[in-house]
Design a protein around this motif. Structure first.
Motif, PDB file in Angstrom:
ATOM      1  N   VAL A   1     -18.095  42.117   5.530  1.00  0.00           N
ATOM      2  CA  VAL A   1     -17.661  41.026   4.641  1.00  0.00           C
ATOM      3  C   VAL A   1     -16.964  41.611   3.408  1.00  0.00           C
ATOM      4  O   VAL A   1     -15.892  41.151   3.000  1.00  0.00           O
ATOM      5  N   MET A   2     -17.559  42.636   2.811  1.00  0.00           N
ATOM      6  CA  MET A   2     -16.966  43.273   1.629  1.00  0.00           C
ATOM      7  C   MET A   2     -15.637  43.942   1.973  1.00  0.00           C
ATOM      8  O   MET A   2     -14.679  43.878   1.190  1.00  0.00           O
ATOM      9  N   LEU A   3     -15.566  44.565   3.128  1.00  0.00           N
ATOM     10  CA  LEU A   3     -14.320  45.192   3.562  1.00  0.00           C
ATOM     11  C   LEU A   3     -13.233  44.140   3.745  1.00  0.00           C
ATOM     12  O   LEU A   3     -12.078  44.347   3.366  1.00  0.00           O
ATOM     13  N   PHE A   4     -13.612  42.979   4.306  1.00  0.00           N
ATOM     14  CA  PHE A   4     -12.658  41.883   4.470  1.00  0.00           C
ATOM     15  C   PHE A   4     -12.084  41.459   3.115  1.00  0.00           C
ATOM     16  O   PHE A   4     -10.869  41.326   2.954  1.00  0.00           O
ATOM     17  N   PHE A   5     -12.958  41.223   2.113  1.00  0.00           N
ATOM     18  CA  PHE A   5     -12.477  40.789   0.798  1.00  0.00           C
ATOM     19  C   PHE A   5     -11.656  41.886   0.113  1.00  0.00           C
ATOM     20  O   PHE A   5     -10.692  41.605  -0.604  1.00  0.00           O
TER      21      PHE A   5
END
Length: 196
Positions: A5-9
């Protein structure tokens, strides 16, 4: 799961940054070639709005990036430290150098009474500090993307940034030189038509 999720953002923030920078540069190039004040004013408005979007993109890059650095990459990775320092420097310099000058162009265009941009407005559009700053920051953003992908050591990271800065200076000079020649030729042809 949280890592993904953090990588996506983090990647989303990078995409937003490149969209904003691309539209800002498009607006600046369009202002260089604008034949009337209204067109120049419209592109100046776009450039101001897009440059104002950059801090939002930095938040999307920075907050997830800090999580990723702490949880996975660590502070010992040279590319992480250098990327963070450059991103913070760009975040501070952008509004001080770029946004202030873009707003000055918009204000000058709004105050312009003539349907064709005056020399005063065109001088603001051709501000070499603005052009070098925007183009260098654009290429530094590309360099940061390269660092995130390649995960280089300190020397490789610094060389990558140096290439971005040097290329940015040359690219800004070429853009301004080419448009100055075109503008002077256009001015000469307009004057000769008026005299005839």
């Amino acid at each position: 799961m949280l890592y993904n999720v953090m990588l996506f953002f983090h990647i989303l923030g990078t995409a937003v940054m490149f969209i904003a920078v691309g539209i800002t540069l498009t607006g600046m190039i369009a202002m260089l070639h604008a034949r009337n004040t209204e067109t120049l004013r419209n592109w100046a408005q776009v450039a101001v709005k897009m440059d104002g979007l950059l801090p939002f993109s930095v938040i999307l890059i920075l907050l997830p990036g800090l999580y990723l650095a702490i949880s996975s990459w660590g502070w010992g990775a040279a590319w992480v430290n250098i990327s963070l320092a450059v991103l913070i420097a760009m975040t501070i310099a952008g509004p001080i150098i770029n946004l202030r000058r873009l707003k000055a162009i918009l204000e000058a265009a709004n105050n312009e009474k003539s349907s064709t941009p005056s020399t005063y407005v065109l001088e603001k559009v051709r501000d070499t500090v603005l052009w070098k700053s925007v183009v260098i920051m654009t290429l530094l953003a590309v360099a940061l993307l390269f660092l995130m992908t390649m995960k280089l050591d300190y020397i490789g990271s610094l060389v990558t940034l140096a290439i971005g800065v040097i290329t940015g200076i040359f690219a800004a000079n070429i853009l301004l030189k080419n448009t100055s020649k075109a503008a002077s030729m256009k001015h000469r042809s307009t004057n000769s038509t008026q005299k005839a």
